[in-house]
Design a protein around this motif. Sequence first.
Motif, PDB file in Angstrom:
ATOM      1  N   VAL A  37       0.863  -1.170   0.000  1.00  0.00           N
ATOM      2  CA  VAL A  37       0.000   0.000   0.000  1.00  0.00           C
ATOM      3  C   VAL A  37       0.905   1.227   0.000  1.00  0.00           C
ATOM      4  N   LEU A  38       0.795   2.039  -1.033  1.00  0.00           N
ATOM      5  CA  LEU A  38       1.527   3.299  -1.102  1.00  0.00           C
ATOM      6  C   LEU A  38       0.592   4.424  -0.692  1.00  0.00           C
ATOM      7  N   LYS A  39       1.132   5.359   0.085  1.00  0.00           N
ATOM      8  CA  LYS A  39       0.304   6.460   0.579  1.00  0.00           C
ATOM      9  C   LYS A  39       1.060   7.775   0.452  1.00  0.00           C
ATOM     10  N   GLY A  40       0.307   8.840   0.551  1.00  0.00           N
ATOM     11  CA  GLY A  40       0.894  10.175   0.657  1.00  0.00           C
ATOM     12  C   GLY A  40       1.832  10.522  -0.469  1.00  0.00           C
ATOM     13  N   GLN A  41       2.996  11.042  -0.112  1.00  0.00           N
ATOM     14  CA  GLN A  41       3.932  11.544  -1.110  1.00  0.00           C
ATOM     15  C   GLN A  41       4.572  10.436  -1.937  1.00  0.00           C
ATOM     16  N   VAL A  42       4.717   9.261  -1.353  1.00  0.00           N
ATOM     17  CA  VAL A  42       5.272   8.150  -2.128  1.00  0.00           C
ATOM     18  C   VAL A  42       4.270   7.718  -3.206  1.00  0.00           C
ATOM     19  N   ALA A  43       2.991   7.662  -2.869  1.00  0.00           N
ATOM     20  CA  ALA A  43       1.973   7.330  -3.867  1.00  0.00           C
ATOM     21  C   ALA A  43       1.955   8.380  -4.975  1.00  0.00           C
ATOM     22  N   ARG A  44       2.101   9.627  -4.584  1.00  0.00           N
ATOM     23  CA  ARG A  44       2.102  10.688  -5.592  1.00  0.00           C
ATOM     24  C   ARG A  44       3.327  10.590  -6.483  1.00  0.00           C
ATOM     25  N   LEU A  45       4.457  10.232  -5.903  1.00  0.00           N
ATOM     26  CA  LEU A  45       5.685  10.100  -6.682  1.00  0.00           C
ATOM     27  C   LEU A  45       5.553   8.958  -7.691  1.00  0.00           C
ATOM     28  N   GLU A  46       4.947   7.859  -7.282  1.00  0.00           N
ATOM     29  CA  GLU A  46       4.759   6.764  -8.226  1.00  0.00           C
ATOM     30  C   GLU A  46       3.832   7.178  -9.365  1.00  0.00           C
ATOM     31  N   ARG A  47       2.762   7.879  -9.026  1.00  0.00           N
ATOM     32  CA  ARG A  47       1.842   8.367 -10.062  1.00  0.00           C
ATOM     33  C   ARG A  47       2.558   9.334 -11.003  1.00  0.00           C
ATOM     34  N   ALA A  48       3.405  10.178 -10.469  1.00  0.00           N
ATOM     35  CA  ALA A  48       4.162  11.128 -11.282  1.00  0.00           C
ATOM     36  C   ALA A  48       5.072  10.400 -12.269  1.00  0.00           C
ATOM     37  N   LEU A  49       5.711   9.336 -11.805  1.00  0.00           N
ATOM     38  CA  LEU A  49       6.602   8.573 -12.678  1.00  0.00           C
ATOM     39  C   LEU A  49       5.836   7.988 -13.863  1.00  0.00           C
ATOM     40  N   GLY A  50       4.674   7.382 -13.603  1.00  0.00           N
ATOM     41  CA  GLY A  50       3.890   6.799 -14.675  1.00  0.00           C
ATOM     42  C   GLY A  50       3.441   7.829 -15.684  1.00  0.00           C
ATOM     43  N   GLN A  51       2.969   8.968 -15.192  1.00  0.00           N
ATOM     44  CA  GLN A  51       2.501  10.020 -16.105  1.00  0.00           C
ATOM     45  C   GLN A  51       3.646  10.607 -16.915  1.00  0.00           C
ATOM     46  N   PHE A  52       4.799  10.780 -16.268  1.00  0.00           N
ATOM     47  CA  PHE A  52       5.969  11.293 -16.975  1.00  0.00           C
ATOM     48  C   PHE A  52       6.367  10.364 -18.117  1.00  0.00           C
ATOM     49  N   MET A  53       6.422   9.074 -17.846  1.00  0.00           N
ATOM     50  CA  MET A  53       6.810   8.107 -18.882  1.00  0.00           C
ATOM     51  C   MET A  53       5.820   8.112 -20.038  1.00  0.00           C
ATOM     52  N   LEU A  54       4.540   8.113 -19.708  1.00  0.00           N
ATOM     53  CA  LEU A  54       3.510   8.082 -20.739  1.00  0.00           C
ATOM     54  C   LEU A  54       3.582   9.343 -21.605  1.00  0.00           C
ATOM     55  N   ASP A  55       3.756  10.493 -20.976  1.00  0.00           N
ATOM     56  CA  ASP A  55       3.863  11.743 -21.727  1.00  0.00           C
ATOM     57  C   ASP A  55       5.102  11.757 -22.612  1.00  0.00           C
ATOM     58  N   LEU A  56       6.208  11.228 -22.093  1.00  0.00           N
ATOM     59  CA  LEU A  56       7.445  11.188 -22.866  1.00  0.00           C
ATOM     60  C   LEU A  56       7.272  10.353 -24.132  1.00  0.00           C
ATOM     61  N   HIS A  57       6.701   9.170 -23.994  1.00  0.00           N
ATOM     62  CA  HIS A  57       6.581   8.276 -25.147  1.00  0.00           C
ATOM     63  C   HIS A  57       5.553   8.770 -26.167  1.00  0.00           C
ATOM     64  N   THR A  58       4.524   9.463 -25.713  1.00  0.00           N
ATOM     65  CA  THR A  58       3.499   9.925 -26.654  1.00  0.00           C
ATOM     66  C   THR A  58       3.881  11.243 -27.321  1.00  0.00           C
ATOM     67  N   THR A  59       4.547  12.127 -26.600  1.00  0.00           N
ATOM     68  CA  THR A  59       4.856  13.441 -27.168  1.00  0.00           C
ATOM     69  C   THR A  59       6.204  13.503 -27.872  1.00  0.00           C
ATOM     70  N   GLU A  60       7.173  12.695 -27.434  1.00  0.00           N
ATOM     71  CA  GLU A  60       8.510  12.760 -28.017  1.00  0.00           C
ATOM     72  C   GLU A  60       8.882  11.533 -28.838  1.00  0.00           C
ATOM     73  N   HIS A  61       8.262  10.392 -28.568  1.00  0.00           N
ATOM     74  CA  HIS A  61       8.688   9.155 -29.219  1.00  0.00           C
ATOM     75  C   HIS A  61       7.673   8.605 -30.218  1.00  0.00           C
ATOM     76  N   GLY A  62       6.547   9.287 -30.376  1.00  0.00           N
ATOM     77  CA  GLY A  62       5.617   8.896 -31.433  1.00  0.00           C
ATOM     78  C   GLY A  62       4.729   7.708 -31.150  1.00  0.00           C
ATOM     79  N   TYR A  63       4.561   7.363 -29.879  1.00  0.00           N
ATOM     80  CA  TYR A  63       3.675   6.255 -29.528  1.00  0.00           C
ATOM     81  C   TYR A  63       2.248   6.765 -29.326  1.00  0.00           C
ATOM     82  N   THR A  64       1.285   5.946 -29.668  1.00  0.00           N
ATOM     83  CA  THR A  64      -0.129   6.265 -29.469  1.00  0.00           C
ATOM     84  C   THR A  64      -0.585   5.667 -28.146  1.00  0.00           C
TER      85      THR A  64
END
Length: 443
Positions: A179-206
């Motif tokens: 169970v992740l909570k608080g700032q650690v949960a937010r950090l994990e969510r940030a990592l996922g969103q960052f990766m997804l944005d990187l691959h869709t905006t810079e690497h041409g993935y749909t």
Amino acid sequence: MFDIKWIRANAEAFDAAISRRKGVSVRSSDLLAIDDRRREIIASLNEVQEKRNALSKQIGQAKAQKDEAKAAELMAEVAALKEFIPQGEADERAVELELRNALSVLPNLAFEDVPDGVDETDNVEYFGPNGSPATAAKARAPKPSFAFAPKEHYEVGVAANGDMDFELAAKLSGSRFVVLKGQVARLERALGQFMLDLHTTEHGYTEVQPPLLVKDDALYGTNQLPKFEEDLFFTPHGDGRLALIPTAEVPLTNLVRESILGEEVLPMRLTALTPCFRSEAGSAGRDTRGMLRQHQFNKVEMVSITTPETSVDEHERMLTCAEAVLQKLGLHYRVMTLCTGDLGFGAKKTYDLEVWLPGQDTYREISSVSVCGDFQARRMDARYRPAGEKQAPRFVHTLNGSGTAVGRCLIAVLENYQQEDGSVLVPEVLQPYMGGLTSIGGR
């Protein structure tokens, strides 16, 4: 999945290649013996069908000549043949299933440049198509240095103080959950969103949001079934069952199953951020502490569907996309070419990205990037029609890679950016996803 016609025409090459794969004793003679029985049954059926057709013609002639005795004799022969046909067809189905089952548990053939080896100790560090240790090092962050003894991720203050709770998860679900909570949960969510944005905006993935439950056919298409059934979680559904996805590779790759694509839509590049579910069968006693090996974890997956001529170059491209995640996060890592003894079932070649974890004082795998050739496409019947050609459609090539495992990336950030007071610096690229926070935790 292999084409038995190809094996028959290239028996020696098949035997030489399959002998490089760990634990495989099957040879072409075993498979061709099954196929010989199938061909014999088909030949017998064809012979019976031809004889039945000829007799039917003779019956018509006998009746036309009002030779009822001859017609009755011929009809008796036809009736006897009709009794043989259903059994022959049943035998044909049985031997075809036997052949399919024998082929479906054979791993893919490795490329010639994949190093031979027994296990992960024989993997070889990779520096790019024309790279060297010196040039490759320029793109990678150095190992961090600490004025104190670095801790493992679950011991870092921000995690150990309740934001990474294994005991609570065990009450809810048992071992290998968190169970992740608080700032650690937010950090994990940030990592996922960052990766997804990187691959869709810079690497041409749909970006795709696929189902998390899939049919057996989808699992068979990406070679989880039948060999790795024990690694999956199943739930009853109607008269059958569905499985929780072990990776988004399964639904993403199967988006092209049983279809014929136009060459103009290739390469098709897809990505998804999903939970993944694995039973971790056979991993008892391994990585029992912390988040390294969980039954449920988040991962950003990349999948490419290409032509045969471009799949090798696409493999190198996909590797650079995965590397970009770690480079932008400032994490030290290395790239390993997996040897034949460590190569995944469906892969022809795989690169592993291994991130440095100072708390463990070692590298740990955070991404695998694989090219599968037409191995999965044959199982899915996924083809494309070459532009400007009237020839029969060809099988596509498929590739997949983690871009990356979010939970393991969280581990890497916690360990590499930990401070002596228990806080964790937030990598610059993640700060916009963290509301501008530059650090979390601490006293």
